[in-house]
Design a protein around this motif. Structure first.
Motif, PDB file in Angstrom:
ATOM      1  N   LEU A  23      23.782  -5.744   0.264  1.00  0.00           N
ATOM      2  CA  LEU A  23      23.436  -4.507  -0.449  1.00  0.00           C
ATOM      3  C   LEU A  23      22.195  -3.862   0.162  1.00  0.00           C
ATOM      4  N   MET A  24      21.216  -4.687   0.527  1.00  0.00           N
ATOM      5  CA  MET A  24      20.007  -4.147   1.168  1.00  0.00           C
ATOM      6  C   MET A  24      20.366  -3.441   2.475  1.00  0.00           C
ATOM      7  N   TYR A  25      21.270  -4.076   3.208  1.00  0.00           N
ATOM      8  CA  TYR A  25      21.680  -3.519   4.496  1.00  0.00           C
ATOM      9  C   TYR A  25      22.386  -2.181   4.290  1.00  0.00           C
ATOM     10  N   LEU A  26      23.285  -2.162   3.290  1.00  0.00           N
ATOM     11  CA  LEU A  26      24.004  -0.926   2.992  1.00  0.00           C
ATOM     12  C   LEU A  26      23.021   0.171   2.578  1.00  0.00           C
ATOM     13  N   GLY A  27      22.087  -0.179   1.690  1.00  0.00           N
ATOM     14  CA  GLY A  27      21.072   0.789   1.250  1.00  0.00           C
ATOM     15  C   GLY A  27      20.266   1.305   2.428  1.00  0.00           C
ATOM     16  N   ASN A  28      20.023   0.403   3.383  1.00  0.00           N
ATOM     17  CA  ASN A  28      19.247   0.768   4.570  1.00  0.00           C
ATOM     18  C   ASN A  28      20.026   1.752   5.446  1.00  0.00           C
ATOM     19  N   GLN A  29      21.321   1.466   5.644  1.00  0.00           N
ATOM     20  CA  GLN A  29      22.124   2.324   6.507  1.00  0.00           C
ATOM     21  C   GLN A  29      22.425   3.673   5.853  1.00  0.00           C
ATOM     22  N   LEU A  30      22.629   3.644   4.520  1.00  0.00           N
ATOM     23  CA  LEU A  30      22.975   4.881   3.813  1.00  0.00           C
ATOM     24  C   LEU A  30      21.768   5.778   3.585  1.00  0.00           C
ATOM     25  N   PHE A  31      20.684   5.164   3.104  1.00  0.00           N
ATOM     26  CA  PHE A  31      19.558   5.995   2.645  1.00  0.00           C
ATOM     27  C   PHE A  31      18.238   5.667   3.334  1.00  0.00           C
ATOM     28  N   ASP A  32      18.272   4.755   4.316  1.00  0.00           N
ATOM     29  CA  ASP A  32      17.036   4.318   4.958  1.00  0.00           C
ATOM     30  C   ASP A  32      16.109   3.588   3.984  1.00  0.00           C
ATOM     31  N   LEU A  33      16.696   2.914   2.984  1.00  0.00           N
ATOM     32  CA  LEU A  33      15.883   2.062   2.116  1.00  0.00           C
ATOM     33  C   LEU A  33      15.448   0.821   2.902  1.00  0.00           C
TER      34      LEU A  33
END
Ligand SMILES: Nc1nc2c(c(=O)[nH]1)N[C@H]1C(S)=C(S)[C@@H](COP(=O)(O)O)O[C@H]1N2
Ligand SMILES: [Mo]
Length: 543
Positions: A23-33
């Motif tokens: 989920l962190m990775y997805l958040g990172n790729q989607l929104f640069d979280l």
């Protein structure tokens, strides 16, 4: 305390940490979280003493080489895998510790305990991640997102713990009646629960990581389409009419920007915001400056230069060497504006990723080519290569030349640079080197009834020029190769040699001389501390 608890706890830790990473990775790729595993790893790399890091990197590179893996392409990926594994291991450990303590203290699993352990596991990680500032989003957004994830982790943990405990008590102390009525039901329930749990976790992990990977691939493709392989600014190359043509199989004389080698200390390139970025010039100056990127571009005379850059850690024949077209302004011009005070001796450069280096002022005064570079190949400097600003110093390895510059301080005291502190050479002058790229057995040429096999490659000596390249086959006499005129006095030279054809197994070797006639060092040495030396050789069977 039973080891069984520890293992069960680790298992739960794994089952909930894997989807959390995804989920962190997805958040990172989607929104640069923020992606916490990289932040924790980078933080540790900054804290650990230099020699430990260097040892770790060497060990990793040697392992990859041993496995026959192309190091230039994969070292970063290996590091990233290490970072994710490390974080996963922390999740296992946290699960194991919490589970053991819960069992031992007979803790009641409820929302409160879930939040408490989520916070215990999360707060240090969140503090490190936000402190590293790798995400360009506001710290508040990242804080909220990471709190949700970590508290979710804690609550999931206590839920699973509670369920498992219930099954256990009903299973371990069944009343005779219960045992008679529903033993199988309970067993199936526990198993079903574990299977559902595992399947759920695996689903989230696979979907999250898969989507993230897809998004990151798209990004890369966009990146590579932004640059083309033609000459910079639509102009022909300065040596386009040179009659010495590279042998097929020789590396491109002008490296497509997307193929330019990359080296950086963190797990990912540093992203700076060009709109708000300013360059402060402080210290021993009468006129401290604070320059925006536009001011640097507009207030000083631009300079252009074809440059071959190379990394000191490469071995003989390394792929950590590339050539492109650099645009920037002379460091002399900028420093003149800042009015350097008497007694100043060094320019100390700091970077957005924590990298730093000292450049002696006498070197800057002696060479107007030393530039603050803002464009490559006629385009804005790519993020991976130091956007918005990097320095170029002729005849020095890359380690002396900070990218992602964030500060300049003029000083009279010497501070060792990042890699100098880690036992690499203080001067890091380019080592004269030559490489065979190809023995073109499929491109035999005929001249006067005789057949020749063309052999080709590069030679490089920083800004000291190449006057001669020599080839020898099977330890015979050294024969002179033809040289193509280089793109500039600071790029590699392409050479070619036509060898009178002979079948059998052969060894080809190459060596070169600088413009002043100095032969490259033939003795083999490691890259540490001051750059690899030795003769490059290639073995070829010719039939
Ligand atoms: N800020 C910063 N600058 C840096 C580095 C780095 O890690 N951080 N690596 C250096 C090294 S070791 C090399 S070889 C060159 C590589 O530049 P490139 O990635 O654009 O090829 O950047 C140099 N400048
Ligand atoms: Mo380097």
């Amino acid at each position: 305390m039973k080891p069984k608890f520890f293992f069960t706890g680790a298992l739960i830790g794994g089952v909930i940490t894997a989807p959390m990473i995804a989920l962190m990775y997805l958040g990172n790729q989607l929104f640069d979280l923020a992606f916490v595993p990289f932040d924790v790893f980078n933080w540790m790399a900054r804290l650990l003493p230099g020699p430990v890091i260097t040892f770790g990197i060497d060990l990793m590179i040697d392992t990859l080489r041993f496995l026959g893996v192309n190091v230039a392409d994969t070292a970063k990926i290996a590091e990233q895998i290490m970072a994710v594994s490390l974080y996963f291991a922390l999740g296992l450990l946290a699960g194991a510790v919490f589970f053991t303590v819960f069992k031992w203290q007979n803790v009641k699993a409820n929302l409160i305990t879930g939040i408490v352990i989520g916070a215990l596991f999360g707060f240090p990680a969140i503090a490190i991640s936000i402190g590293m500032g790798s995400s360009n989003l506001s710290p508040l957004l990242n804080l909220v997102w990471l709190l949700v994830l970590f508290l979710g982790w804690g609550v999931a943990f206590t839920k699973i713990y509670g369920k498992l405990s219930r099954y256990e008590t009903t299973l371990t102390i069944p009343s005779p009646k219960q045992a008679e009525e529903a033993p199988s039901v309970q067993k199936v329930d526990r198993r079903t629960f574990l299977i559902l749990l595992g399947a759920g976790a695996a689903t989230i992990t696979v979907i999250g990581a898969g989507l993230g990977a897809l998004l990151s691939r798209e990004e890369e493709q966009n990146d590579s389409m932004a640059h083309d392989t033609e000459g910079p600014e639509g102009k022909p190359f300065p040596n386009s009419d040179d009659p010495v043509i590279p042998v097929p199989g020789t590396r491109p004389e002008y490296t497509p920007v997307k193929d330019h080698y990359q080296v950086f200390i963190e797990l990912e390139p540093t992203e700076l915001d060009g709109a708000t970025w300013k360059l402060p010039i402080t210290g021993m100056v009468n006129n401290p400056l604070m320059l925006s990127l536009d001011e640097i571009r507009n207030n000083y005379e631009p300079r252009n230069q074809y440059v071959t850059l190379s990394c000191i850690s490469g071995r003989i024949g390394t792929s950590l060497i590339s050539t492109t077209y650099w645009t920037g302004v002379s460091v002399q011009d900028v420093l003149a504006d800042a009015e350097i005070q008497e007694g100043a001796r060094y320019l100390f450069i700091t970077s957005g990723d924590g990298f730093y280096e000292s450049v002696p002022l006498y070197l800057i005064y002696s060479d107007p080519r030393i530039m603050f570079c803002y464009a490559w190949d006629g385009n804005t400097l790519p993020v991976g290569h130091g956007f918005p600003l990097r320095i170029w110093i002729p005849d020095r390895f890359g380690m002396k030349q900070p990218k992602w510059i964030t500060g300049l301080e003029v000083t009279d005291t010497y501070t060792e640079g990042y890699w100098v502190e880690r036992n690499w050479d203080e001067t890091a002058q380019i080592r004269t080197t030559s490489v065979i790229d190809t023995v073109a057995v499929d491109h035999i040429v005929e001249k006067g009834g005789q057949q020749f096999i063309p052999v080709g490659g590069i030679a490089f000596a920083g800004d000291r020029g190449i006057s001669k390249v020599e080839i020898r086959v099977d330890g015979g006499a050294w024969e002179q190769a033809q040289l193509r005129s280089p793109l500039s006095e600071t790029t590699w030279v392409i050479w070619r040699y036509e060898w009178p054809f002979q079948t059998g197994d052969h060894t080809f070797e190459v060596r070169c001389y600088t413009a002043e006639g100095e032969l490259q060092v033939e003795e083999s040495t490691e890259s540490r501390p001051d750059g690899a030396t030795g003769i490059h050789s290639v073995e070829e069977t010719i039939s």
